[in-house]
Write a protein that holds these residues in place. Structure first.
Motif, PDB file in Angstrom:
ATOM      1  N   VAL A  20       0.855  -1.187   0.000  1.00 34.07           N
ATOM      2  CA  VAL A  20       0.000   0.000   0.000  1.00 34.07           C
ATOM      3  C   VAL A  20       0.891   1.237   0.000  1.00 34.07           C
ATOM      4  O   VAL A  20       1.859   1.313   0.761  1.00 34.07           O
ATOM      5  N   ILE A  21       0.557   2.198  -0.861  1.00 34.25           N
ATOM      6  CA  ILE A  21       1.393   3.391  -1.013  1.00 34.25           C
ATOM      7  C   ILE A  21       0.557   4.646  -0.786  1.00 34.25           C
ATOM      8  O   ILE A  21      -0.458   4.858  -1.446  1.00 34.25           O
ATOM      9  N   ALA A  22       1.000   5.466   0.157  1.00 31.77           N
ATOM     10  CA  ALA A  22       0.430   6.806   0.342  1.00 31.77           C
ATOM     11  C   ALA A  22       1.564   7.800   0.153  1.00 31.77           C
ATOM     12  O   ALA A  22       2.628   7.661   0.768  1.00 31.77           O
ATOM     13  N   ALA A  23       1.355   8.777  -0.713  1.00 32.41           N
ATOM     14  CA  ALA A  23       2.435   9.688  -1.082  1.00 32.41           C
ATOM     15  C   ALA A  23       2.072  11.137  -0.794  1.00 32.41           C
ATOM     16  O   ALA A  23       0.900  11.520  -0.768  1.00 32.41           O
ATOM     17  N   GLU A  24       3.105  11.926  -0.624  1.00 34.71           N
ATOM     18  CA  GLU A  24       2.935  13.361  -0.365  1.00 34.71           C
ATOM     19  C   GLU A  24       2.280  14.065  -1.549  1.00 34.71           C
ATOM     20  O   GLU A  24       1.372  14.869  -1.390  1.00 34.71           O
ATOM     21  N   GLY A  25       2.767  13.774  -2.756  1.00 36.77           N
ATOM     22  CA  GLY A  25       2.219  14.419  -3.941  1.00 36.77           C
ATOM     23  C   GLY A  25       0.905  13.783  -4.376  1.00 36.77           C
ATOM     24  O   GLY A  25       0.698  12.582  -4.209  1.00 36.77           O
ATOM     25  N   SER A  57      -0.563  17.627   2.656  1.00 34.83           N
ATOM     26  CA  SER A  57       0.476  16.699   2.209  1.00 34.83           C
ATOM     27  C   SER A  57       1.641  16.562   3.178  1.00 34.83           C
ATOM     28  O   SER A  57       2.691  16.048   2.812  1.00 34.83           O
ATOM     29  N   SER A  58       1.488  17.020   4.410  1.00 36.12           N
ATOM     30  CA  SER A  58       2.583  16.884   5.367  1.00 36.12           C
ATOM     31  C   SER A  58       2.835  15.407   5.652  1.00 36.12           C
ATOM     32  O   SER A  58       1.948  14.560   5.443  1.00 36.12           O
ATOM     33  N   PRO A  59       4.032  15.057   6.129  1.00 39.26           N
ATOM     34  CA  PRO A  59       4.282  13.661   6.509  1.00 39.26           C
ATOM     35  C   PRO A  59       3.235  13.104   7.463  1.00 39.26           C
ATOM     36  O   PRO A  59       2.840  11.939   7.348  1.00 39.26           O
ATOM     37  N   GLU A  60       2.773  13.923   8.395  1.00 40.74           N
ATOM     38  CA  GLU A  60       1.729  13.480   9.331  1.00 40.74           C
ATOM     39  C   GLU A  60       0.436  13.148   8.588  1.00 40.74           C
ATOM     40  O   GLU A  60      -0.232  12.159   8.900  1.00 40.74           O
ATOM     41  N   ASN A  61       0.071  13.966   7.617  1.00 44.52           N
ATOM     42  CA  ASN A  61      -1.146  13.708   6.848  1.00 44.52           C
ATOM     43  C   ASN A  61      -1.030  12.432   6.022  1.00 44.52           C
ATOM     44  O   ASN A  61      -1.998  11.670   5.891  1.00 44.52           O
ATOM     45  N   GLN A  65      -3.256   8.910   6.382  1.00 45.22           N
ATOM     46  CA  GLN A  65      -3.898   8.195   5.283  1.00 45.22           C
ATOM     47  C   GLN A  65      -3.634   6.691   5.396  1.00 45.22           C
ATOM     48  O   GLN A  65      -4.538   5.864   5.216  1.00 45.22           O
ATOM     49  N   ILE A  66      -2.402   6.343   5.720  1.00 49.71           N
ATOM     50  CA  ILE A  66      -2.039   4.938   5.922  1.00 49.71           C
ATOM     51  C   ILE A  66      -2.715   4.384   7.177  1.00 49.71           C
ATOM     52  O   ILE A  66      -3.231   3.256   7.187  1.00 49.71           O
ATOM     53  N   ARG A  67      -2.717   5.162   8.233  1.00 51.41           N
ATOM     54  CA  ARG A  67      -3.321   4.708   9.490  1.00 51.41           C
ATOM     55  C   ARG A  67      -4.808   4.411   9.305  1.00 51.41           C
ATOM     56  O   ARG A  67      -5.334   3.425   9.838  1.00 51.41           O
ATOM     57  N   LYS A  68      -5.480   5.248   8.532  1.00 50.81           N
ATOM     58  CA  LYS A  68      -6.899   5.031   8.261  1.00 50.81           C
ATOM     59  C   LYS A  68      -7.113   3.721   7.511  1.00 50.81           C
ATOM     60  O   LYS A  68      -8.038   2.955   7.815  1.00 50.81           O
ATOM     61  N   PHE A  69      -6.251   3.448   6.540  1.00 44.45           N
ATOM     62  CA  PHE A  69      -6.345   2.185   5.800  1.00 44.45           C
ATOM     63  C   PHE A  69      -6.167   1.003   6.753  1.00 44.45           C
ATOM     64  O   PHE A  69      -6.915   0.020   6.700  1.00 44.45           O
ATOM     65  N   MET A  70      -5.194   1.109   7.647  1.00 44.18           N
ATOM     66  CA  MET A  70      -4.929   0.027   8.596  1.00 44.18           C
ATOM     67  C   MET A  70      -6.091  -0.188   9.555  1.00 44.18           C
ATOM     68  O   MET A  70      -6.321  -1.306  10.025  1.00 44.18           O
ATOM     69  N   LEU A  95       9.598  14.897  10.356  1.00 46.02           N
ATOM     70  CA  LEU A  95       9.964  13.603   9.784  1.00 46.02           C
ATOM     71  C   LEU A  95      10.245  12.578  10.880  1.00 46.02           C
ATOM     72  O   LEU A  95       9.872  11.408  10.763  1.00 46.02           O
ATOM     73  N   SER A  96      10.884  13.030  11.946  1.00 48.17           N
ATOM     74  CA  SER A  96      11.228  12.124  13.050  1.00 48.17           C
ATOM     75  C   SER A  96       9.988  11.518  13.691  1.00 48.17           C
ATOM     76  O   SER A  96       9.983  10.342  14.071  1.00 48.17           O
ATOM     77  N   ALA A  97       8.942  12.319  13.815  1.00 44.10           N
ATOM     78  CA  ALA A  97       7.709  11.822  14.432  1.00 44.10           C
ATOM     79  C   ALA A  97       7.122  10.673  13.619  1.00 44.10           C
ATOM     80  O   ALA A  97       6.715   9.644  14.178  1.00 44.10           O
ATOM     81  N   VAL A  98       7.097  10.832  12.304  1.00 44.44           N
ATOM     82  CA  VAL A  98       6.547   9.777  11.444  1.00 44.44           C
ATOM     83  C   VAL A  98       7.482   8.569  11.417  1.00 44.44           C
ATOM     84  O   VAL A  98       7.032   7.420  11.436  1.00 44.44           O
TER      85      VAL A  98
END
Length: 217
Positions: A20-25, A57-61, A65-70, A95-98
Motif C-alpha cells: 500500500v502506497i500513500a504519497a505526499e504528492g 500533504s505533510s508527513p503526518e497527513n 492516510q495509511i493509518r486510516k487504511f490500517m 519527519l522524526s515523528a513519522v
C-alpha cells in the motif's frame, strides 16, 4: 469497535502480499506507481495506491492516510504500507515523528527522497554521479528556476522533452527502473539512517518490493 474488513487482493492469488502506497504528492508519485502496478508488479504482489482529494500533504497527513487504511482492513504479517514523502520543505522534527511511528509497526515503511521524488525519476535517465560540484549543489537546493519549475523539474523537462507533475511518461522511465535502483542504492551510503541526510532516495526499496526483489526490503 468496528470489525476490520479483509482487503480484496489480486484475483487468483489469495496469498498476494499487499503493498500500500500513500504519497505526499497528489499526482507525480501516483502516476509512477500506478504505471508500475500495471507493467512491473510481481505476480504475488498486490499494489494499492491511495489517492486523496485534499492538498494536505505533510508527513503526518500521509501517515494518517495509511493509518486510516490500517484501521479499516486486516493487515497480514508480510504486507507493507509505505509512506512516501520528500525531505525538502519539512523540518527534521516532523519527519522524526513519522519515522518513530514506523519503528512501532513492522508493516510500515518510511520512504523519503532528499530533496524530492523527482530525484528518483531523474535517476532513471541520468547518472548524477557525473555531476560537478555546482550541479550537485543546484540539485540539492532544488530552488525554483522560473515561475513553474524547480531545478529538478526543469532538468526532467530538458531531458525528456515534456514534464509536468500531473503529466509525464512514466512508462518510458520504467524501462530504466533497474538502473535507477542501482544508482539510488549507490547514493544510499548510510542505509541505517531513518532517511537520506544528503542527496538520495529510498524509493528504490519500494520499487524492489513491487517487482519482487527480496534484497534489502
Amino acid at each position: 469497535m468496528r470489525k476490520r474488513k479483509d482487503f480484496k487482493r489480486r484475483e487468483g492469488v489469495k496469498s498476494a502480499r499487499l503493498v500500500v502506497i500513500a504519497a505526499e504528492g497528489r499526482n507525480t508519485e501516483n502516476i509512477y506507481f500506478e504505471s508500475m502496478k500495471v507493467s512491473l508488479c510481481a505476480s504475488d504482489v498486490h499494489v494499492e495506491v491511495l489517492h486523496r482529494d485534499s492538498n494536505e500533504s505533510s508527513p503526518e497527513n500521509v501517515y494518517e492516510q495509511i493509518r486510516k487504511f490500517m484501521s479499516e482492513y486486516n493487515i497480514e504479517d508480510d504486507d507493507q504500507l509505505w509512506i512516501v514523502v520528500d525531505k525538502d520543505k519539512w523540518k527534521d522534527k516532523m519527519l522524526s515523528a513519522v519515522a518513530q511511528y514506523c519503528t512501532q509497526n513492522d508493516n510500515l515503511r518510511f520512504c523519503v527522497s532528499n530533496p524530492c521524488f523527482e530525484l528518483w525519476l531523474l535517476l532513471h535517465i541520468e547518472n548524477i554521479a557525473t555531476y560537478n560540484e555546482e550541479e550537485m549543489a543546484a540539485l540539492k537546493m532544488n530552488r525554483k528556476v522560473n515561475t513553474q519549475n524547480t531545478w529538478l523539474k526543469k532538468r526532467l523537462k530538458d531531458l525528456t522533452g515534456h514534464y509536468r507533475e500531473s503529466d509525464y511518461d512514466a512508462m518510458a522511465l520504467l524501462s530504466h527502473v533497474d538502473i535507477a535502483i542501482e544508482r539510488a542504492e549507490k547514493l544510499d551510503t548510510t542505509p541505517t539512517d531513518r532517511w537520506p541526510q544528503s542527496v538520495g532516495t529510498r524509493v528504490y526499496l519500494l520499487a524492489k518490493s513491487i517487482i519482487g526483489r527480496k534484497d534489502n526490503i
